[in-house]
Design a protein around this motif. Structure first.
Motif, PDB file in Angstrom:
ATOM      1  N   MET A 108       0.546  -1.190   0.050  1.00 21.94           N
ATOM      2  CA  MET A 108       0.133  -0.019   0.135  1.00 21.94           C
ATOM      3  C   MET A 108       0.907   1.126  -0.042  1.00 21.94           C
ATOM      4  SD  MET A 108      -3.050   0.901  -0.297  1.00 21.94           S
ATOM      5  CE  MET A 108      -3.891  -0.750  -0.199  1.00 21.94           C
ATOM      6  N   GLY A 109       2.321   0.990   0.117  1.00 20.74           N
ATOM      7  CA  GLY A 109       2.916   2.262   0.224  1.00 20.74           C
ATOM      8  C   GLY A 109       3.056   2.894  -1.098  1.00 20.74           C
ATOM      9  N   GLY A 130       0.391  11.106  -0.070  1.00 18.48           N
ATOM     10  CA  GLY A 130       1.511  11.620   1.221  1.00 18.48           C
ATOM     11  C   GLY A 130       2.044  13.154   0.660  1.00 18.48           C
ATOM     12  N   ILE A 131       2.484  13.044  -0.392  1.00 18.51           N
ATOM     13  CA  ILE A 131       2.896  14.328  -1.227  1.00 18.51           C
ATOM     14  C   ILE A 131       1.874  15.338  -1.160  1.00 18.51           C
ATOM     15  CG2 ILE A 131       4.208  15.320  -3.212  1.00 18.51           C
ATOM     16  CD1 ILE A 131       5.518  12.755  -3.798  1.00 18.51           C
ATOM     17  N   LEU A 132       0.754  14.916  -1.662  1.00 20.96           N
ATOM     18  CA  LEU A 132      -0.185  15.993  -1.837  1.00 20.96           C
ATOM     19  C   LEU A 132      -0.730  16.323  -0.300  1.00 20.96           C
ATOM     20  CD1 LEU A 132      -2.560  17.298  -3.424  1.00 20.96           C
ATOM     21  CD2 LEU A 132      -3.926  15.181  -3.167  1.00 20.96           C
ATOM     22  N   ILE A 133      -0.816  15.675   0.602  1.00 24.38           N
ATOM     23  CA  ILE A 133      -1.505  16.015   1.923  1.00 24.38           C
ATOM     24  C   ILE A 133      -0.272  16.917   2.603  1.00 24.38           C
ATOM     25  CG2 ILE A 133      -1.882  15.415   4.236  1.00 24.38           C
ATOM     26  CD1 ILE A 133      -3.284  13.016   3.040  1.00 24.38           C
ATOM     27  N   ILE A 148      -7.801   5.110  -1.902  1.00 27.94           N
ATOM     28  CA  ILE A 148      -7.915   6.319  -1.306  1.00 27.94           C
ATOM     29  C   ILE A 148      -7.967   6.150   0.212  1.00 27.94           C
ATOM     30  CG2 ILE A 148      -8.792   8.429  -1.003  1.00 27.94           C
ATOM     31  CD1 ILE A 148      -9.691   8.491  -3.995  1.00 27.94           C
ATOM     32  N   LEU A 149      -8.936   5.446   0.727  1.00 31.58           N
ATOM     33  CA  LEU A 149      -9.068   5.107   2.001  1.00 31.58           C
ATOM     34  C   LEU A 149      -7.773   4.526   2.755  1.00 31.58           C
ATOM     35  CD1 LEU A 149     -11.034   5.451   4.403  1.00 31.58           C
ATOM     36  CD2 LEU A 149     -11.926   3.071   3.848  1.00 31.58           C
ATOM     37  N   MET A 150      -7.490   3.379   1.896  1.00 28.86           N
ATOM     38  CA  MET A 150      -6.251   2.503   2.356  1.00 28.86           C
ATOM     39  C   MET A 150      -4.974   3.415   2.581  1.00 28.86           C
ATOM     40  SD  MET A 150      -7.529  -0.317   3.360  1.00 28.86           S
ATOM     41  CE  MET A 150      -8.861   0.583   4.176  1.00 28.86           C
ATOM     42  N   ALA A 151      -4.787   4.249   1.435  1.00 30.85           N
ATOM     43  CA  ALA A 151      -3.711   5.056   1.299  1.00 30.85           C
ATOM     44  C   ALA A 151      -3.776   5.996   2.716  1.00 30.85           C
ATOM     45  CB  ALA A 151      -3.703   5.802   0.149  1.00 30.85           C
ATOM     46  N   LEU A 152      -4.917   6.592   2.923  1.00 35.32           N
ATOM     47  CA  LEU A 152      -4.917   7.460   4.076  1.00 35.32           C
ATOM     48  C   LEU A 152      -4.796   6.930   5.459  1.00 35.32           C
ATOM     49  CD1 LEU A 152      -5.414  10.603   4.336  1.00 35.32           C
ATOM     50  CD2 LEU A 152      -7.993   9.902   4.744  1.00 35.32           C
TER      51      LEU A 152
END
Length: 245
Positions: A1-2, A9-12, A102-106
């Motif tokens: 998932m990374g 992560g870059i966006l956030i 998206i949920l898993m990445a977050l």
């Protein structure tokens, strides 16, 4: 998932540093709005597909009565019907499938927020809520220090539950209206799942960091607004264009 979490992560991190005034909670809210706007065209297409399918229910029920004993023939006739009206039944699943990664990445980002945003990230939202901590429902068993930390976090699973409930009720209200228009339609097996979903959300709210519950709650609020816009602006506008054509 990374590999999925890295670009998000870059966006956030960008949102956190340049748009959210170094507020982790506001960064999650703005990220949620961005994600919903990105998926809006797909959600609009999904809603229109669902409306077309609902409109075809009388014809589908007629096919079931005629070919109910021959499932292969029934599927062929249903596919012909969908092709005739340019409906892709699988298109309705696409927004949901895209929301899952998206949920898993977050979740990965929130679980290791220092890695993706920075070691000095301010995880306290509104000076009260530590969004990196997983809420604890047995707050009465905690000592005084932990009580002050975990009691405010109860808000997030409750918000996730309440907004999920409202979102599902709105969807079921629409389905009920369509069912009343077509009383011979078979019960939708998804209705039972929709009733259970808010309680599942409540349980998961106590299993994941509060930041993820915040994302879920804000996403539900945006989903409610989106449903209203689609039904009362875009769909009606399209119906008006058809009538005037």
């Amino acid at each position: 998932m990374g590999f999925i979490a890295k670009p998000f992560g870059i966006l956030i991190k960008y949102i956190y540093e340049y748009l959210a005034f170094d507020s982790y909670g506001l960064a999650i809210i703005l990220f949620t709005i961005f994600a919903r706007l990105l998926l809006f065209p797909l959600n609009l297409s999904q809603q229109r597909t669902m409306d077309k399918q609902q409109a075809l229910m009388p014809e589908i029920e007629a096919l079931k009565q005629k070919y109910g004993n021959d499932q292969n023939r029934l599927q062929q006739e249903q596919q012909k019907l969908y092709t005739k009206y340019n409906i892709n039944p699988l298109a309705g699943c696409l927004p949901m499938l895209l929301q899952f990664p998206i949920l898993m990445a977050l979740y990965e980002i929130i679980r290791d927020v220092e890695k993706y945003i920075g070691a000095d990230v301010n995880k306290i939202f509104l000076g009260i809520f530590d969004l990196s901590v997983t809420p604890e429902w047995k707050v009465w068993t905690l000592d005084k220090a932990d009580y002050k930390l975990y009691l405010p976090l109860l808000l997030f699973p409750i918000l996730a539950f309440a907004t999920t409930y409202l979102s599902q009720m709105l969807s079921m209200k629409k389905a009920k209206t369509k069912k009343d228009e077509n009383k011979d339609a078979a019960p939708n097996p998804m209705n039972g799942m929709m009733k259970v979903m808010p309680f599942m959300t409540l349980i998961f709210g106590f299993m994941v960091p509060a930041g993820l519950a915040l994302y879920w709650a804000v996403g539900n609020v945006l989903s409610i607004l989106q449903t209203y816009l689609i039904r009362n602006v875009f769909t009606k506008k399209k119906e008006g264009s058809v009538k005037n054509a």
